[in-house]
Design a protein around this motif. Structure first.
Motif, PDB file in Angstrom:
ATOM      1  N   LEU A  69       3.154  -7.822 -24.270  1.00  0.00           N
ATOM      2  CA  LEU A  69       2.495  -6.680 -23.635  1.00  0.00           C
ATOM      3  C   LEU A  69       2.455  -6.866 -22.121  1.00  0.00           C
ATOM      4  O   LEU A  69       2.704  -5.929 -21.360  1.00  0.00           O
ATOM      5  CB  LEU A  69       1.082  -6.520 -24.187  1.00  0.00           C
ATOM      6  CG  LEU A  69       0.993  -6.239 -25.684  1.00  0.00           C
ATOM      7  CD1 LEU A  69      -0.460  -6.195 -26.110  1.00  0.00           C
ATOM      8  CD2 LEU A  69       1.659  -4.938 -26.029  1.00  0.00           C
ATOM      9  N   LEU A 123       4.381  -8.832 -20.237  1.00  0.00           N
ATOM     10  CA  LEU A 123       5.722  -8.872 -19.654  1.00  0.00           C
ATOM     11  C   LEU A 123       6.110  -7.497 -19.136  1.00  0.00           C
ATOM     12  O   LEU A 123       6.550  -7.332 -17.992  1.00  0.00           O
ATOM     13  CB  LEU A 123       6.699  -9.337 -20.733  1.00  0.00           C
ATOM     14  CG  LEU A 123       8.174  -9.387 -20.409  1.00  0.00           C
ATOM     15  CD1 LEU A 123       8.388 -10.341 -19.280  1.00  0.00           C
ATOM     16  CD2 LEU A 123       8.928  -9.840 -21.620  1.00  0.00           C
ATOM     17  N   THR A 124       5.908  -6.482 -19.959  1.00  0.00           N
ATOM     18  CA  THR A 124       6.241  -5.133 -19.516  1.00  0.00           C
ATOM     19  C   THR A 124       5.223  -4.652 -18.489  1.00  0.00           C
ATOM     20  O   THR A 124       5.584  -3.969 -17.539  1.00  0.00           O
ATOM     21  CB  THR A 124       6.291  -4.182 -20.705  1.00  0.00           C
ATOM     22  OG1 THR A 124       5.086  -4.341 -21.445  1.00  0.00           O
ATOM     23  CG2 THR A 124       7.448  -4.475 -21.596  1.00  0.00           C
ATOM     24  N   ALA A 125       3.949  -5.045 -18.649  1.00  0.00           N
ATOM     25  CA  ALA A 125       2.915  -4.546 -17.735  1.00  0.00           C
ATOM     26  C   ALA A 125       3.150  -5.038 -16.315  1.00  0.00           C
ATOM     27  O   ALA A 125       2.876  -4.306 -15.357  1.00  0.00           O
ATOM     28  CB  ALA A 125       1.536  -4.982 -18.220  1.00  0.00           C
ATOM     29  N   VAL A 142       6.081  -5.683 -14.791  1.00  0.00           N
ATOM     30  CA  VAL A 142       7.147  -4.922 -14.141  1.00  0.00           C
ATOM     31  C   VAL A 142       6.672  -3.501 -13.860  1.00  0.00           C
ATOM     32  O   VAL A 142       6.948  -2.932 -12.794  1.00  0.00           O
ATOM     33  CB  VAL A 142       8.417  -4.943 -15.008  1.00  0.00           C
ATOM     34  CG1 VAL A 142       9.493  -4.111 -14.378  1.00  0.00           C
ATOM     35  CG2 VAL A 142       8.897  -6.351 -15.184  1.00  0.00           C
ATOM     36  N   VAL A 143       5.938  -2.919 -14.809  1.00  0.00           N
ATOM     37  CA  VAL A 143       5.437  -1.563 -14.589  1.00  0.00           C
ATOM     38  C   VAL A 143       4.448  -1.553 -13.429  1.00  0.00           C
ATOM     39  O   VAL A 143       4.415  -0.614 -12.632  1.00  0.00           O
ATOM     40  CB  VAL A 143       4.819  -1.015 -15.892  1.00  0.00           C
ATOM     41  CG1 VAL A 143       4.054   0.245 -15.633  1.00  0.00           C
ATOM     42  CG2 VAL A 143       5.907  -0.753 -16.898  1.00  0.00           C
ATOM     43  N   VAL A 170       4.551  -3.456 -10.795  1.00  0.00           N
ATOM     44  CA  VAL A 170       5.332  -3.487  -9.548  1.00  0.00           C
ATOM     45  C   VAL A 170       5.871  -2.094  -9.243  1.00  0.00           C
ATOM     46  O   VAL A 170       5.813  -1.622  -8.102  1.00  0.00           O
ATOM     47  CB  VAL A 170       6.483  -4.507  -9.663  1.00  0.00           C
ATOM     48  CG1 VAL A 170       7.409  -4.391  -8.478  1.00  0.00           C
ATOM     49  CG2 VAL A 170       5.944  -5.913  -9.744  1.00  0.00           C
ATOM     50  N   ALA A 171       6.361  -1.392 -10.277  1.00  0.00           N
ATOM     51  CA  ALA A 171       6.914  -0.056 -10.058  1.00  0.00           C
ATOM     52  C   ALA A 171       5.827   0.919  -9.615  1.00  0.00           C
ATOM     53  O   ALA A 171       6.030   1.718  -8.684  1.00  0.00           O
ATOM     54  CB  ALA A 171       7.589   0.438 -11.331  1.00  0.00           C
ATOM     55  N   THR A 172       4.638   0.835 -10.230  1.00  0.00           N
ATOM     56  CA  THR A 172       3.568   1.754  -9.819  1.00  0.00           C
ATOM     57  C   THR A 172       3.038   1.372  -8.436  1.00  0.00           C
ATOM     58  O   THR A 172       2.607   2.251  -7.684  1.00  0.00           O
ATOM     59  CB  THR A 172       2.417   1.733 -10.831  1.00  0.00           C
ATOM     60  OG1 THR A 172       2.048   0.382 -11.076  1.00  0.00           O
ATOM     61  CG2 THR A 172       2.806   2.398 -12.108  1.00  0.00           C
ATOM     62  N   GLY A 208       4.980   0.434  -6.084  1.00  0.00           N
ATOM     63  CA  GLY A 208       5.931   1.145  -5.229  1.00  0.00           C
ATOM     64  C   GLY A 208       5.531   2.588  -5.031  1.00  0.00           C
ATOM     65  O   GLY A 208       5.575   3.113  -3.917  1.00  0.00           O
ATOM     66  N   VAL A 209       5.097   3.250  -6.115  1.00  0.00           N
ATOM     67  CA  VAL A 209       4.684   4.660  -6.001  1.00  0.00           C
ATOM     68  C   VAL A 209       3.436   4.781  -5.132  1.00  0.00           C
ATOM     69  O   VAL A 209       3.335   5.675  -4.282  1.00  0.00           O
ATOM     70  CB  VAL A 209       4.443   5.257  -7.402  1.00  0.00           C
ATOM     71  CG1 VAL A 209       3.959   6.681  -7.290  1.00  0.00           C
ATOM     72  CG2 VAL A 209       5.709   5.211  -8.213  1.00  0.00           C
ATOM     73  N   LEU A 239       2.466   2.759  -2.696  1.00  0.00           N
ATOM     74  CA  LEU A 239       2.830   2.556  -1.292  1.00  0.00           C
ATOM     75  C   LEU A 239       3.555   3.777  -0.744  1.00  0.00           C
ATOM     76  O   LEU A 239       3.385   4.147   0.415  1.00  0.00           O
ATOM     77  CB  LEU A 239       3.704   1.310  -1.158  1.00  0.00           C
ATOM     78  CG  LEU A 239       2.990  -0.019  -1.360  1.00  0.00           C
ATOM     79  CD1 LEU A 239       3.981  -1.152  -1.367  1.00  0.00           C
ATOM     80  CD2 LEU A 239       1.968  -0.237  -0.274  1.00  0.00           C
ATOM     81  N   THR A 240       4.389   4.425  -1.613  1.00  0.00           N
ATOM     82  CA  THR A 240       5.078   5.641  -1.189  1.00  0.00           C
ATOM     83  C   THR A 240       4.080   6.721  -0.799  1.00  0.00           C
ATOM     84  O   THR A 240       4.228   7.383   0.235  1.00  0.00           O
ATOM     85  CB  THR A 240       5.962   6.141  -2.342  1.00  0.00           C
ATOM     86  OG1 THR A 240       6.874   5.123  -2.689  1.00  0.00           O
ATOM     87  CG2 THR A 240       6.711   7.379  -1.950  1.00  0.00           C
ATOM     88  N   LEU A 241       3.047   6.894  -1.628  1.00  0.00           N
ATOM     89  CA  LEU A 241       2.038   7.910  -1.322  1.00  0.00           C
ATOM     90  C   LEU A 241       1.305   7.549  -0.032  1.00  0.00           C
ATOM     91  O   LEU A 241       1.011   8.436   0.788  1.00  0.00           O
ATOM     92  CB  LEU A 241       1.057   8.040  -2.486  1.00  0.00           C
ATOM     93  CG  LEU A 241       1.655   8.668  -3.741  1.00  0.00           C
ATOM     94  CD1 LEU A 241       0.693   8.552  -4.898  1.00  0.00           C
ATOM     95  CD2 LEU A 241       2.007  10.119  -3.502  1.00  0.00           C
ATOM     96  N   VAL A 253       2.587   5.937   2.482  1.00  0.00           N
ATOM     97  CA  VAL A 253       3.508   6.257   3.577  1.00  0.00           C
ATOM     98  C   VAL A 253       3.461   7.750   3.884  1.00  0.00           C
ATOM     99  O   VAL A 253       3.427   8.167   5.054  1.00  0.00           O
ATOM    100  CB  VAL A 253       4.944   5.809   3.204  1.00  0.00           C
ATOM    101  CG1 VAL A 253       5.963   6.434   4.126  1.00  0.00           C
ATOM    102  CG2 VAL A 253       5.061   4.311   3.246  1.00  0.00           C
TER     103      VAL A 253
END
Lengths: 139, 277
Positions: A93, A95-97, A99-100, A102-104, A106-107, A109-111, A113
Protein backbone atom coordinates in the motif's frame (compact mmCIF):
# COMPACT_ATOMS: atom_id res chain seq x y z
CA UNK A 1 3.32 3.86 37.00
CA UNK A 2 4.56 0.50 35.69
CA UNK A 3 1.39 0.21 33.63
CA UNK A 4 2.21 3.53 32.02
CA UNK A 5 5.77 2.36 31.29
CA UNK A 6 4.44 -0.84 29.71
CA UNK A 7 2.01 1.25 27.67
CA UNK A 8 4.81 3.51 26.46
CA UNK A 9 7.35 0.76 25.75
CA UNK A 10 4.83 -1.33 23.80
CA UNK A 11 3.54 1.52 21.67
CA UNK A 12 6.40 4.02 21.39
CA UNK A 13 6.23 3.83 17.57
CA UNK A 14 2.77 5.43 17.55
CA UNK A 15 4.02 8.26 19.78
CA UNK A 16 6.71 9.11 17.23
CA UNK A 17 4.25 9.16 14.34
CA UNK A 18 1.72 11.24 16.26
CA UNK A 19 4.46 13.77 17.06
CA UNK A 20 5.49 13.90 13.39
CA UNK A 21 1.87 14.16 12.25
CA UNK A 22 1.15 17.02 14.64
CA UNK A 23 4.22 18.90 13.37
CA UNK A 24 2.76 18.59 9.87
CA UNK A 25 -0.72 19.60 11.02
CA UNK A 26 0.64 22.64 12.87
CA UNK A 27 2.62 23.70 9.78
CA UNK A 28 -0.45 23.38 7.58
CA UNK A 29 -2.60 25.52 9.91
CA UNK A 30 -0.14 28.09 11.31
CA UNK A 31 2.29 28.83 8.48
CA UNK A 32 1.25 31.60 6.12
CA UNK A 33 3.59 30.72 3.28
CA UNK A 34 2.05 28.28 0.76
CA UNK A 35 5.37 26.49 0.18
CA UNK A 36 5.69 25.87 3.93
CA UNK A 37 2.12 24.57 4.01
CA UNK A 38 3.03 22.10 1.25
CA UNK A 39 6.09 20.98 3.26
CA UNK A 40 3.78 20.49 6.26
CA UNK A 41 1.48 18.35 4.11
CA UNK A 42 4.45 16.21 3.09
CA UNK A 43 5.52 15.72 6.74
CA UNK A 44 1.94 14.66 7.51
CA UNK A 45 2.02 12.13 4.65
CA UNK A 46 5.37 10.79 5.85
CA UNK A 47 3.92 10.19 9.32
CA UNK A 48 1.07 8.15 7.82
CA UNK A 49 3.46 6.14 5.63
CA UNK A 50 5.70 5.36 8.64
CA UNK A 51 2.65 4.35 10.66
CA UNK A 52 1.56 1.84 8.03
CA UNK A 53 5.09 0.42 7.65
CA UNK A 54 5.41 -0.04 11.41
CA UNK A 55 2.19 -2.07 11.53
CA UNK A 56 3.91 -4.58 9.21
CA UNK A 57 6.63 -5.38 11.75
CA UNK A 58 6.60 -8.76 13.49
CA UNK A 59 8.82 -9.51 16.44
CA UNK A 60 10.70 -12.76 16.88
CA UNK A 61 13.11 -12.71 13.94
CA UNK A 62 10.67 -12.28 11.04
CA UNK A 63 12.42 -11.47 7.78
CA UNK A 64 11.64 -9.21 4.82
CA UNK A 65 8.69 -10.42 2.71
CA UNK A 66 10.76 -12.23 0.10
CA UNK A 67 10.68 -16.02 0.28
CA UNK A 68 14.18 -17.23 1.16
CA UNK A 69 15.76 -19.55 -1.44
CA UNK A 70 12.59 -19.09 -3.45
CA UNK A 71 14.17 -18.55 -6.84
CA UNK A 72 14.05 -21.20 -9.50
CA UNK A 73 11.14 -21.92 -11.74
CA UNK A 74 7.84 -23.68 -11.52
CA UNK A 75 6.15 -24.75 -8.33
CA UNK A 76 8.15 -24.30 -5.17
CA UNK A 77 8.13 -26.96 -2.49
CA UNK A 78 9.07 -24.46 0.23
CA UNK A 79 6.26 -24.19 2.71
CA UNK A 80 6.53 -20.55 3.86
CA UNK A 81 5.32 -19.94 7.40
CA UNK A 82 3.51 -16.66 8.01
CA UNK A 83 5.42 -16.02 11.25
CA UNK A 84 8.78 -16.04 9.40
CA UNK A 85 8.00 -13.07 7.17
CA UNK A 86 6.73 -9.60 8.00
CA UNK A 87 3.35 -8.53 6.70
CA UNK A 88 3.70 -7.59 2.99
CA UNK A 89 0.37 -5.77 2.69
CA UNK A 90 1.32 -2.39 4.29
CA UNK A 91 4.47 -2.37 2.16
CA UNK A 92 2.39 -2.77 -1.01
CA UNK A 93 0.00 0.00 0.00
CA UNK A 94 2.78 2.45 0.92
CA UNK A 95 4.87 1.64 -2.15
CA UNK A 96 2.18 3.11 -4.35
CA UNK A 97 1.35 5.86 -1.83
CA UNK A 98 4.93 7.21 -1.90
CA UNK A 99 4.98 7.60 -5.68
CA UNK A 100 1.47 9.06 -5.70
CA UNK A 101 2.49 11.52 -2.96
CA UNK A 102 5.42 12.70 -5.11
CA UNK A 103 3.04 13.17 -8.06
CA UNK A 104 0.49 15.08 -5.97
CA UNK A 105 3.36 17.16 -4.53
CA UNK A 106 4.09 18.13 -8.14
CA UNK A 107 0.48 19.23 -8.61
CA UNK A 108 0.56 21.22 -5.34
CA UNK A 109 3.75 23.02 -6.38
CA UNK A 110 2.20 23.69 -9.80
CA UNK A 111 -0.79 25.37 -8.16
CA UNK A 112 1.60 27.40 -5.96
CA UNK A 113 3.46 28.54 -9.08
CA UNK A 114 0.16 29.62 -10.65
CA UNK A 115 -0.79 31.54 -7.49
CA UNK A 116 2.61 33.24 -7.56
CA UNK A 117 2.11 34.24 -11.21
CA UNK A 118 -1.30 35.70 -10.38
CA UNK A 119 -0.51 37.60 -7.16
CA UNK A 120 3.29 37.90 -7.08
CA UNK A 121 3.55 36.38 -3.61
CA UNK A 122 3.10 33.10 -1.75
CA UNK A 123 2.15 34.71 1.58
CA UNK A 124 -1.45 33.98 2.41
CA UNK A 125 -2.34 37.33 4.03
CA UNK A 126 -0.81 39.30 1.17
CA UNK A 127 -2.80 37.22 -1.34
CA UNK A 128 -5.96 37.97 0.66
CA UNK A 129 -5.10 41.71 0.60
CA UNK A 130 -4.71 41.66 -3.16
CA UNK A 131 -7.97 39.79 -3.70
CA UNK A 132 -9.69 42.36 -1.46
CA UNK A 133 -8.15 45.20 -3.48
CA UNK A 134 -9.30 43.63 -6.76
CA UNK A 135 -12.89 42.98 -5.68
CA UNK A 136 -13.28 46.31 -3.86
CA UNK A 137 -13.48 45.43 -0.17
CA UNK A 138 -15.23 42.08 -0.44
CA UNK A 139 -13.01 39.30 0.99
CA UNK B 1 -3.71 32.12 14.73
CA UNK B 2 -0.54 30.38 15.94
CA UNK B 3 -2.08 29.73 19.36
CA UNK B 4 -5.22 28.29 17.77
CA UNK B 5 -3.08 26.04 15.56
CA UNK B 6 -0.96 24.90 18.50
CA UNK B 7 -4.03 24.21 20.63
CA UNK B 8 -5.78 22.22 17.91
CA UNK B 9 -2.61 20.23 17.11
CA UNK B 10 -2.09 19.42 20.80
CA UNK B 11 -5.76 18.47 21.25
CA UNK B 12 -5.70 16.27 18.15
CA UNK B 13 -2.44 14.65 19.27
CA UNK B 14 -3.81 13.91 22.73
CA UNK B 15 -6.94 12.28 21.30
CA UNK B 16 -4.78 10.17 18.97
CA UNK B 17 -2.53 9.16 21.90
CA UNK B 18 -5.56 7.93 23.83
CA UNK B 19 -6.59 6.07 20.69
CA UNK B 20 -3.33 4.12 20.64
CA UNK B 21 -4.38 2.32 23.84
CA UNK B 22 -6.58 0.13 21.62
CA UNK B 23 -3.77 -0.53 19.14
CA UNK B 24 -1.62 -3.68 19.08
CA UNK B 25 1.92 -3.43 20.47
CA UNK B 26 4.83 -2.71 18.15
CA UNK B 27 5.96 -5.93 16.44
CA UNK B 28 2.98 -7.99 17.64
CA UNK B 29 2.80 -11.04 15.32
CA UNK B 30 -0.93 -11.53 16.09
CA UNK B 31 -1.99 -7.95 15.31
CA UNK B 32 -5.20 -7.60 13.26
CA UNK B 33 -3.26 -6.31 10.25
CA UNK B 34 -1.16 -9.50 10.18
CA UNK B 35 -3.89 -12.04 10.84
CA UNK B 36 -6.52 -12.06 8.07
CA UNK B 37 -5.45 -12.03 4.43
CA UNK B 38 -1.72 -11.46 5.00
CA UNK B 39 -0.79 -15.05 6.11
CA UNK B 40 -2.51 -16.40 3.03
CA UNK B 41 -0.41 -14.15 0.80
CA UNK B 42 2.81 -15.23 2.54
CA UNK B 43 2.01 -18.94 2.37
CA UNK B 44 0.47 -19.16 -1.11
CA UNK B 45 2.05 -16.35 -3.20
CA UNK B 46 5.12 -18.35 -4.20
CA UNK B 47 3.09 -21.40 -5.27
CA UNK B 48 0.43 -19.35 -7.06
CA UNK B 49 2.49 -16.73 -8.88
CA UNK B 50 6.06 -18.10 -8.84
CA UNK B 51 7.34 -14.72 -7.57
CA UNK B 52 9.43 -15.00 -4.36
CA UNK B 53 8.99 -11.28 -3.63
CA UNK B 54 5.54 -11.28 -2.01
CA UNK B 55 5.27 -7.50 -2.25
CA UNK B 56 5.56 -7.68 -6.04
CA UNK B 57 3.10 -10.56 -6.26
CA UNK B 58 0.51 -8.71 -4.16
CA UNK B 59 1.13 -5.39 -5.90
CA UNK B 60 0.79 -6.52 -9.50
CA UNK B 61 -1.33 -9.65 -9.21
CA UNK B 62 -3.62 -9.91 -6.17
CA UNK B 63 -4.16 -6.15 -5.92
CA UNK B 64 -3.56 -5.39 -9.59
CA UNK B 65 -6.74 -3.35 -9.92
CA UNK B 66 -5.57 -0.98 -7.15
CA UNK B 67 -2.15 -0.54 -8.75
CA UNK B 68 -3.71 0.13 -12.17
CA UNK B 69 -5.51 3.14 -10.79
CA UNK B 70 -2.49 4.29 -8.75
CA UNK B 71 -0.64 4.42 -12.07
CA UNK B 72 -3.57 6.33 -13.53
CA UNK B 73 -3.29 8.83 -10.63
CA UNK B 74 0.40 9.41 -11.43
CA UNK B 75 -0.52 9.88 -15.10
CA UNK B 76 -3.29 12.36 -14.34
CA UNK B 77 -1.03 14.31 -11.95
CA UNK B 78 1.51 14.72 -14.76
CA UNK B 79 -1.30 15.77 -17.11
CA UNK B 80 -2.58 18.30 -14.53
CA UNK B 81 0.89 19.87 -14.24
CA UNK B 82 1.07 20.11 -18.02
CA UNK B 83 -2.35 21.72 -18.47
CA UNK B 84 -1.89 24.15 -15.57
CA UNK B 85 1.62 25.36 -16.35
CA UNK B 86 2.52 24.88 -19.99
CA UNK B 87 2.74 28.13 -21.95
CA UNK B 88 3.45 27.87 -25.65
CA UNK B 89 5.27 30.57 -27.59
CA UNK B 90 7.76 33.25 -26.61
CA UNK B 91 7.67 35.29 -23.40
CA UNK B 92 6.50 38.78 -24.42
CA UNK B 93 7.62 40.43 -21.15
CA UNK B 94 11.20 39.29 -21.75
CA UNK B 95 12.01 39.67 -25.46
CA UNK B 96 13.74 36.66 -26.87
CA UNK B 97 17.37 37.37 -26.23
CA UNK B 98 19.25 34.40 -27.60
CA UNK B 99 22.67 33.47 -26.26
CA UNK B 100 25.02 31.12 -28.08
CA UNK B 101 28.35 29.69 -27.01
CA UNK B 102 31.08 29.02 -29.52
CA UNK B 103 32.23 25.61 -28.34
CA UNK B 104 35.93 25.59 -29.45
CA UNK B 105 36.72 29.00 -27.93
CA UNK B 106 34.09 29.33 -25.19
CA UNK B 107 33.08 32.81 -26.39
CA UNK B 108 29.43 33.75 -25.76
CA UNK B 109 27.44 35.54 -28.50
CA UNK B 110 24.26 37.51 -27.92
CA UNK B 111 21.75 37.55 -30.79
CA UNK B 112 19.37 40.51 -30.55
CA UNK B 113 15.70 40.09 -31.57
CA UNK B 114 15.56 39.74 -35.33
CA UNK B 115 19.21 38.82 -35.56
CA UNK B 116 20.57 35.92 -37.55
CA UNK B 117 21.14 32.68 -35.68
CA UNK B 118 24.47 30.99 -36.47
CA UNK B 119 23.81 27.74 -38.29
CA UNK B 120 26.78 25.63 -37.29
CA UNK B 121 27.27 22.68 -34.95
CA UNK B 122 30.06 24.65 -33.25
CA UNK B 123 27.48 26.97 -31.66
CA UNK B 124 25.46 25.78 -28.68
CA UNK B 125 22.44 27.68 -27.41
CA UNK B 126 22.77 28.45 -23.68
CA UNK B 127 20.50 29.88 -21.01
CA UNK B 128 20.11 33.59 -20.34
CA UNK B 129 21.14 33.09 -16.74
CA UNK B 130 24.64 32.30 -17.80
CA UNK B 131 26.20 29.36 -16.07
CA UNK B 132 29.90 28.77 -16.75
CA UNK B 133 31.22 25.42 -17.85
CA UNK B 134 31.62 23.09 -14.91
CA UNK B 135 33.83 20.29 -16.17
CA UNK B 136 33.72 18.24 -12.97
CA UNK B 137 29.93 18.19 -12.64
CA UNK B 138 29.34 17.56 -16.34
CA UNK B 139 31.91 14.77 -16.62
CA UNK B 140 30.82 13.04 -13.42
CA UNK B 141 27.16 13.01 -14.38
CA UNK B 142 27.98 11.88 -17.91
CA UNK B 143 29.90 8.93 -16.47
CA UNK B 144 27.36 8.03 -13.79
CA UNK B 145 24.06 8.37 -15.70
CA UNK B 146 24.43 5.15 -17.79
CA UNK B 147 25.00 3.14 -14.61
CA UNK B 148 22.00 4.76 -12.89
CA UNK B 149 19.84 3.81 -15.86
CA UNK B 150 21.23 0.27 -15.94
CA UNK B 151 20.45 -0.06 -12.24
CA UNK B 152 16.92 1.28 -12.86
CA UNK B 153 16.33 -1.37 -15.54
CA UNK B 154 17.71 -4.05 -13.18
CA UNK B 155 15.37 -2.91 -10.40
CA UNK B 156 12.37 -3.18 -12.76
CA UNK B 157 13.36 -6.54 -14.27
CA UNK B 158 14.49 -8.16 -11.02
CA UNK B 159 11.48 -7.11 -8.99
CA UNK B 160 10.29 -10.72 -8.71
CA UNK B 161 13.34 -11.88 -6.78
CA UNK B 162 14.68 -8.86 -4.89
CA UNK B 163 13.32 -5.58 -3.57
CA UNK B 164 12.22 -3.61 -6.59
CA UNK B 165 9.58 -3.25 -9.24
CA UNK B 166 8.04 -0.76 -11.60
CA UNK B 167 7.56 2.13 -9.20
CA UNK B 168 11.08 2.08 -7.77
CA UNK B 169 12.81 1.44 -11.11
CA UNK B 170 10.72 4.10 -12.82
CA UNK B 171 11.68 6.69 -10.22
CA UNK B 172 15.40 5.78 -10.60
CA UNK B 173 15.17 6.13 -14.41
CA UNK B 174 13.32 9.43 -14.07
CA UNK B 175 15.93 10.68 -11.60
CA UNK B 176 18.69 9.96 -14.13
CA UNK B 177 17.01 12.19 -16.73
CA UNK B 178 16.38 14.91 -14.12
CA UNK B 179 20.06 14.69 -13.07
CA UNK B 180 21.03 15.22 -16.69
CA UNK B 181 18.74 18.25 -16.92
CA UNK B 182 20.19 19.76 -13.73
CA UNK B 183 23.84 19.14 -14.59
CA UNK B 184 23.69 20.27 -18.25
CA UNK B 185 20.65 22.43 -18.90
CA UNK B 186 16.98 21.97 -19.61
CA UNK B 187 17.34 22.56 -23.34
CA UNK B 188 19.82 19.71 -23.75
CA UNK B 189 17.68 17.36 -21.68
CA UNK B 190 14.67 18.24 -23.85
CA UNK B 191 16.81 17.34 -26.87
CA UNK B 192 17.45 13.89 -25.39
CA UNK B 193 13.96 13.20 -24.06
CA UNK B 194 11.47 15.64 -25.51
CA UNK B 195 8.12 16.72 -24.16
CA UNK B 196 6.18 14.65 -26.71
CA UNK B 197 8.25 11.55 -25.88
CA UNK B 198 7.57 11.86 -22.16
CA UNK B 199 3.86 12.47 -22.76
CA UNK B 200 3.55 9.46 -25.09
CA UNK B 201 5.59 7.21 -22.75
CA UNK B 202 3.44 8.25 -19.80
CA UNK B 203 0.25 7.33 -21.63
CA UNK B 204 1.86 4.19 -23.09
CA UNK B 205 2.76 2.91 -19.62
CA UNK B 206 -0.86 3.10 -18.43
CA UNK B 207 -1.95 1.61 -21.76
CA UNK B 208 0.40 -1.38 -21.36
CA UNK B 209 -1.01 -2.02 -17.88
CA UNK B 210 -4.68 -1.69 -18.90
CA UNK B 211 -3.96 -3.51 -22.16
CA UNK B 212 -2.50 -6.51 -20.32
CA UNK B 213 -5.69 -6.64 -18.27
CA UNK B 214 -7.89 -6.34 -21.36
CA UNK B 215 -5.90 -9.07 -23.11
CA UNK B 216 -6.76 -11.39 -20.21
CA UNK B 217 -10.44 -10.60 -20.86
CA UNK B 218 -10.00 -11.44 -24.55
CA UNK B 219 -8.36 -14.76 -23.63
CA UNK B 220 -11.40 -15.70 -21.59
CA UNK B 221 -10.07 -15.00 -18.07
CA UNK B 222 -11.03 -12.24 -15.64
CA UNK B 223 -9.64 -8.70 -15.96
CA UNK B 224 -5.95 -8.76 -14.85
CA UNK B 225 -6.00 -12.55 -14.27
CA UNK B 226 -2.70 -13.27 -16.00
CA UNK B 227 -3.13 -17.04 -15.96
CA UNK B 228 -5.35 -16.48 -19.02
CA UNK B 229 -2.26 -15.35 -20.92
CA UNK B 230 -0.66 -18.83 -20.67
CA UNK B 231 -1.37 -19.80 -24.33
CA UNK B 232 0.22 -16.53 -25.54
CA UNK B 233 3.43 -17.01 -23.55
CA UNK B 234 3.50 -20.77 -24.16
CA UNK B 235 3.96 -21.62 -20.47
CA UNK B 236 1.76 -23.01 -17.71
CA UNK B 237 -0.73 -20.87 -15.79
CA UNK B 238 1.58 -20.14 -12.81
CA UNK B 239 4.51 -19.05 -14.99
CA UNK B 240 2.07 -16.93 -17.00
CA UNK B 241 1.13 -15.04 -13.83
CA UNK B 242 4.83 -14.38 -13.19
CA UNK B 243 5.34 -13.08 -16.73
CA UNK B 244 2.14 -11.04 -16.54
CA UNK B 245 3.54 -9.32 -13.44
CA UNK B 246 6.68 -8.43 -15.42
CA UNK B 247 4.63 -6.92 -18.29
CA UNK B 248 2.63 -4.83 -15.84
CA UNK B 249 5.77 -3.68 -13.99
CA UNK B 250 7.29 -2.51 -17.27
CA UNK B 251 4.16 -0.45 -17.91
CA UNK B 252 4.30 1.05 -14.41
CA UNK B 253 8.03 1.84 -14.79
CA UNK B 254 7.46 3.59 -18.11
CA UNK B 255 4.57 5.66 -16.76
CA UNK B 256 6.34 6.66 -13.52
CA UNK B 257 9.63 7.54 -15.26
CA UNK B 258 8.05 9.83 -17.83
CA UNK B 259 5.62 11.34 -15.30
CA UNK B 260 8.53 12.38 -13.05
CA UNK B 261 10.47 13.84 -15.99
CA UNK B 262 7.41 15.59 -17.40
CA UNK B 263 6.48 17.17 -14.04
CA UNK B 264 10.09 18.32 -13.63
CA UNK B 265 10.21 19.93 -17.09
CA UNK B 266 7.04 21.92 -16.44
CA UNK B 267 7.88 22.92 -12.86
CA UNK B 268 11.54 23.83 -13.44
CA UNK B 269 10.87 26.12 -16.39
CA UNK B 270 7.48 27.50 -15.21
CA UNK B 271 5.92 25.88 -18.26
CA UNK B 272 7.99 27.76 -20.85
CA UNK B 273 10.50 24.98 -21.57
CA UNK B 274 13.11 27.59 -22.48
CA UNK B 275 15.29 28.04 -19.45
CA UNK B 276 15.24 25.64 -16.56
CA UNK B 277 16.96 25.50 -13.23
Amino acid sequence: MSEFIDFFVGKYNYWAFILLMMIGLYAMIAKKNLAKKIIGMNIFQTAIILFYISTAAKGGGASIPIIAHGHGHGLSEHGARAADYINPLPHVLMLTAIVVSVATLGVALTLAVKVYHQYGTLEEDEIADRIRAQTGGEP
Amino acid sequence: MKLVALASALLCGTILLFGTAEFPDFGDPDSPAASHVSPRYIEEAMAETSAPNIVTAVLADYRGFDTLFETAVVFSAAMACFFLLRIFGEDERRPSEKLYRHLPTGITLRIDPGGKVPDSPEFERIDGIWIPHDVIVKTTTRLIIPFIQLFGLYVIAHGHHSPGGGFQGGVILGASVILYAISQNLRQALGRMGEAVSAVFCAAGVFIYAGAGALCLLMGANFLDYSGLAPLFGVDAIQARSLGILVVEIGVGLAVMSAMVWIYYNLASMGRHQEGL
